[in-house]
Design an enzyme around this catalytic site. Structure first.
Site, PDB file in Angstrom:
ATOM      1  N   ASP A  10      -5.669  -6.224  -1.603  1.00 35.48           N
ATOM      2  CA  ASP A  10      -4.663  -7.160  -2.057  1.00 35.48           C
ATOM      3  C   ASP A  10      -3.448  -6.324  -2.478  1.00 35.48           C
ATOM      4  O   ASP A  10      -3.588  -5.144  -2.772  1.00 35.48           O
ATOM      5  CB  ASP A  10      -5.242  -7.957  -3.235  1.00 35.48           C
ATOM      6  CG  ASP A  10      -4.176  -8.816  -3.872  1.00 35.48           C
ATOM      7  OD1 ASP A  10      -3.533  -9.589  -3.147  1.00 35.48           O
ATOM      8  OD2 ASP A  10      -3.990  -8.707  -5.101  1.00 35.48           O
ATOM      9  N   ARG A  11      -2.269  -6.913  -2.471  1.00 37.15           N
ATOM     10  CA  ARG A  11      -1.066  -6.117  -2.794  1.00 37.15           C
ATOM     11  C   ARG A  11      -0.677  -6.230  -4.274  1.00 37.15           C
ATOM     12  O   ARG A  11      -0.923  -5.307  -5.048  1.00 37.15           O
ATOM     13  CB  ARG A  11       0.104  -6.561  -1.897  1.00 37.15           C
ATOM     14  CG  ARG A  11       1.275  -5.583  -1.907  1.00 37.15           C
ATOM     15  CD  ARG A  11       2.498  -6.117  -1.167  1.00 37.15           C
ATOM     16  NE  ARG A  11       3.243  -7.057  -2.000  1.00 37.15           N
ATOM     17  CZ  ARG A  11       4.355  -7.692  -1.620  1.00 37.15           C
ATOM     18  NH1 ARG A  11       4.839  -7.513  -0.413  1.00 37.15           N
ATOM     19  NH2 ARG A  11       4.963  -8.505  -2.447  1.00 37.15           N
ATOM     20  N   ASP A  12      -0.109  -7.394  -4.651  1.00 35.92           N
ATOM     21  CA  ASP A  12       0.426  -7.546  -6.008  1.00 35.92           C
ATOM     22  C   ASP A  12      -0.708  -7.633  -7.030  1.00 35.92           C
ATOM     23  O   ASP A  12      -1.601  -8.462  -6.917  1.00 35.92           O
ATOM     24  CB  ASP A  12       1.303  -8.802  -6.088  1.00 35.92           C
ATOM     25  CG  ASP A  12       2.406  -8.785  -5.027  1.00 35.92           C
ATOM     26  OD1 ASP A  12       2.864  -7.689  -4.678  1.00 35.92           O
ATOM     27  OD2 ASP A  12       2.789  -9.870  -4.546  1.00 35.92           O
TER      28      ASP A  12
END
Ligand SMILES: [Zn+2]
Ligand SMILES: [Zn+2]
Length: 247
Positions: A10-12
């Site tokens: 996942d990024r954020d």
């Protein structure tokens, strides 16, 4: 072609600090240890792939170009620390659009698997939300929750508890390295490159090899991380107290 193991990220809130809906790509800031974690994924020969929900696009909060810009900025910050991503995939839709790509739908994982040659059943996903865990479980892989971002607020697993809970991405990837270590002794064998990548999971500081070569010492935290069967066990719970020799 031999299929590879993927580590979907996942990024954020997992790689970079969570800031709500991203409005300024310049403000992207890496979570401490995240670049080291991705370097270790690279070093182990696993695929590092970002899979991100970006519904702010369909909601009209920011244009698609801003997602792209944020991704480029993230890649730049990681490259400055010697880490690289094999792919970045995102879903721009809202939940009510019922698309096949918004997590927990595994559409993006399937696309990445086809494009990058990944075996989903032997893969992992690391994220700060229950959706991330469900996404990888739907395709038979293992899910690791990180307590950064929204991680501490996740408590409703809807039948999908994570396979491991890690303080952050670095600890998550150390756990993955232990699952994969037996299959990848060559990559996990202590080398100058590996020593350069590994950092103390607690303080993110440098570690040094013990005299006997049976552990890695963090002098700041006074902890020794054991090396078992040639594989460094970089988990805080497994560490032993370190006492500096006085002479
Ligand atoms: Zn979508
Ligand atoms: Zn330390």
């Amino acid at each position: 072609m031999d299929l590879r193991v993927g580590v979907f990220l996942d990024r954020d809130g997992t790689i970079n600090q969570e800031v709500g809906y991203m409005s300024n790509p310049e403000a992207i800031e890496l979570i401490p240890g995240a670049a080291r974690a991705i370097r270790l994924i690279n070093c182990l020969g696993l695929r590092a792939v970002v899979v991100s929900n970006q519904s702010g696009v369909a909601r009209g909060y920011f244009p698609l170009s801003m997602v792209e810009e944020a991704n480029r900025r993230l890649e730049l910050l990681l490259a400055q620390k010697g880490a690289h991503l094999d792919g970045i995939y995102y879903c721009p839709h809202r939940p009510e659009d019922s698309c096949p790509c918004r997590k927990p739908e595994p559409g993006l994982l399937k696309r990445a698997a086809a494009e990058l040659g990944i075996d989903l059943r032997s893969s992992y996903m690391v994220g700060d939300r229950a959706e991330d865990i469900e996404t990888i479980h739907r395709v038979g892989g293992k899910g690791i929750l990180v307590l950064t971002g929204y991680g501490k607020q996740q408590n409703d697993w809807l039948g999908n508890p994570p396979d491991f809970v890690a303080r952050d991405l670095l600890e998550a990837v150390y756990w993955i390295s232990l699952q994969e270590g037996a299959k990848r002794r060559q990559e996990m064998a202590i080398s100058k490159e590996l020593l350069d990548i590994l950092a103390c999971p607690k303080c993110k500081g440098d570690i040094v090899l013990t005299e006997k070569g049976d552990g890695l010492i963090c002098k700041a935290c006074k902890l020794i991380y054991p090396i078992k069967d040639d594989i460094p066990v970089m988990l805080i719970e497994e560490a032993l107290p370190y006492e500096e020799k006085k002479d």
